[in-house]
Design an enzyme around this catalytic site. Structure first.
Site, PDB file in Angstrom:
ATOM      1  N   ASN A  29       0.056 -21.869   6.731  1.00  0.00           N
ATOM      2  CA  ASN A  29      -0.806 -22.923   6.205  1.00  0.00           C
ATOM      3  C   ASN A  29      -0.012 -24.193   6.011  1.00  0.00           C
ATOM      4  OD1 ASN A  29       0.304 -22.049   3.402  1.00  0.00           O
ATOM      5  ND2 ASN A  29      -0.903 -20.287   4.086  1.00  0.00           N
ATOM      6  N   SER A  43      -8.887 -21.185   4.427  1.00  0.00           N
ATOM      7  CA  SER A  43      -8.501 -19.790   4.602  1.00  0.00           C
ATOM      8  C   SER A  43      -9.203 -19.168   5.810  1.00  0.00           C
ATOM      9  CB  SER A  43      -8.858 -19.000   3.341  1.00  0.00           C
ATOM     10  OG  SER A  43      -8.528 -17.636   3.479  1.00  0.00           O
ATOM     11  N   GLY A  44      -8.415 -18.503   6.674  1.00  0.00           N
ATOM     12  CA  GLY A  44      -8.974 -17.653   7.702  1.00  0.00           C
ATOM     13  C   GLY A  44      -9.679 -18.315   8.869  1.00  0.00           C
ATOM     14  N   SER A  72      -6.640 -22.359   1.633  1.00  0.00           N
ATOM     15  CA  SER A  72      -5.673 -21.297   1.869  1.00  0.00           C
ATOM     16  C   SER A  72      -5.403 -20.521   0.585  1.00  0.00           C
ATOM     17  CB  SER A  72      -4.360 -21.910   2.373  1.00  0.00           C
ATOM     18  OG  SER A  72      -3.312 -20.973   2.294  1.00  0.00           O
ATOM     19  N   SER A  73      -5.225 -19.227   0.724  1.00  0.00           N
ATOM     20  CA  SER A  73      -4.906 -18.404  -0.447  1.00  0.00           C
ATOM     21  C   SER A  73      -3.564 -18.799  -1.051  1.00  0.00           C
ATOM     22  CB  SER A  73      -4.884 -16.922  -0.066  1.00  0.00           C
ATOM     23  OG  SER A  73      -3.913 -16.676   0.940  1.00  0.00           O
ATOM     24  N   GLU A  74      -2.744 -19.514  -0.296  1.00  0.00           N
ATOM     25  CA  GLU A  74      -1.433 -19.930  -0.788  1.00  0.00           C
ATOM     26  C   GLU A  74      -1.439 -21.314  -1.431  1.00  0.00           C
ATOM     27  OE1 GLU A  74       0.359 -17.634  -1.077  1.00  0.00           O
ATOM     28  OE2 GLU A  74       0.719 -16.431   0.707  1.00  0.00           O
ATOM     29  N   HIS A  92       4.015 -23.748   5.597  1.00  0.00           N
ATOM     30  CA  HIS A  92       4.321 -22.325   5.396  1.00  0.00           C
ATOM     31  C   HIS A  92       4.148 -21.599   6.723  1.00  0.00           C
ATOM     32  CE1 HIS A  92       4.409 -18.246   4.126  1.00  0.00           C
ATOM     33  NE2 HIS A  92       3.105 -18.055   4.153  1.00  0.00           N
ATOM     34  N   HIS A  94       5.154 -17.910   9.282  1.00  0.00           N
ATOM     35  CA  HIS A  94       5.544 -16.507   9.388  1.00  0.00           C
ATOM     36  C   HIS A  94       6.388 -16.320  10.653  1.00  0.00           C
ATOM     37  CE1 HIS A  94       2.030 -14.684   6.784  1.00  0.00           C
ATOM     38  NE2 HIS A  94       2.737 -15.599   6.151  1.00  0.00           N
ATOM     39  N   TYR A 115      26.253 -25.812   9.842  1.00  0.00           N
ATOM     40  CA  TYR A 115      26.174 -26.991   8.973  1.00  0.00           C
ATOM     41  C   TYR A 115      24.756 -27.542   8.815  1.00  0.00           C
ATOM     42  CZ  TYR A 115      26.440 -29.797  13.323  1.00  0.00           C
ATOM     43  OH  TYR A 115      26.218 -30.344  14.561  1.00  0.00           O
ATOM     44  N   HIS A 157       8.088 -11.872   3.647  1.00  0.00           N
ATOM     45  CA  HIS A 157       6.869 -12.669   3.817  1.00  0.00           C
ATOM     46  C   HIS A 157       7.019 -13.755   4.874  1.00  0.00           C
ATOM     47  CE1 HIS A 157       3.374 -14.925   1.585  1.00  0.00           C
ATOM     48  NE2 HIS A 157       3.389 -15.204   2.877  1.00  0.00           N
ATOM     49  N   TYR A 210      24.232 -40.422   9.822  1.00  0.00           N
ATOM     50  CA  TYR A 210      23.442 -40.315  11.056  1.00  0.00           C
ATOM     51  C   TYR A 210      22.013 -40.758  10.804  1.00  0.00           C
ATOM     52  CZ  TYR A 210      20.666 -38.065  14.698  1.00  0.00           C
ATOM     53  OH  TYR A 210      19.763 -37.809  15.696  1.00  0.00           O
TER      54      TYR A 210
END
Length: 219
Positions: A29, A43-44, A72-74, A92, A94, A115, A157, A210
């Site tokens: 998400n 969600s979904g 989202s459930s998160e 987020h 996976h 690094y 997770h 940089y």
């Protein structure tokens, strides 16, 4: 439509997730914040079917302002990440290497084998396992990102990255996947050699220059 540009940007990045190998199915998400409002994936919903109108707008307490679908459930850990970092975007994933590294027993952080660790504000912490969508997971994410960290792993997770915008947070998600892959390959081949605090500080200073255009491109 509230946060029209942010919602469109969420859709653009969400549609890249599967092709870039950062999720499977509808996992993962994203959200983008403007002031006290944020646009977050629902969600979904299949990423290919997302439109800006389906991206919900919520307040920083999680309440809906303009949302036709549940978020989202998160969402709780997105909110925790914003509170801990002041960031403008959360991603987020996976992705395979990051998730695999997060499943290793006995690790509290990703060993600094490269690094690029400094891109995340220091060694990447691993938040303890908690059920997805739970207050405990949200608290763990907040703690793992506290103190200037821009990414963390979630035990068993996945991964979370934050940035000043979705482009930066998304880029860090890709860099974190690469960093985890390097660590796993090194660990599989032998004993990883890690960088010490002084070496990381020197790399951080070099990369800071940089970023301001005063240093050679990192090799």
């Amino acid at each position: 439509m509230l946060l029209a540009e942010a919602r469109a940007e969420v859709v653009r990045h969400a549609r890249r997730l599967r092709a870039d190998g950062l999720v499977v199915g509808t996992a993962g998400n994203l959200s983008a914040r403007e002031g006290e409002l944020l646009a977050v994936t629902p969600s979904g919903v299949d990423y290919d079917e997302l439109t800006p109108e389906l991206i919900g707008v919520h307040r920083m307490d999680g309440s809906a302002v303009e949302a036709v679908l549940p978020p989202s459930s998160e969402l709780p850990f997105h909110l925790a990440a914003y509170r801990a970092t002041g960031a403008a975007a959360v991603v987020h994933t996976h992705s395979v290497a990051a998730t695999a590294a997060a499943c290793l027993d006995g690790l509290s952080q990703l060993p600094p084998v490269h690094y690029y660790t400094v891109l995340f504000g220091g060694p990447v912490r691993i938040a303890p396992y908690a059920t997805y969508g739970s207050p405990e997971l949200a608290a763990g994410v907040g703690e793992a990102l506290a103190g200037g960290h821009r990414g963390c792993l979630l035990a068993n997770h996945g991964a979370v990255t934050v940035g000043g915008g979705l482009a930066q947070a998304y880029g860090l998600a890709q860099q974190l996947e690469w960093l985890c892959d390097v660590y796993l390959r090194t660990r599989a081949a032998g004993l990883p050699r890690t960088l010490d605090a002084q070496q990381l500080e020197q790399a951080a200073a070099k990369l800071a220059d940089y970023g301001r255009g005063r240093s050679q491109q990192p090799g």
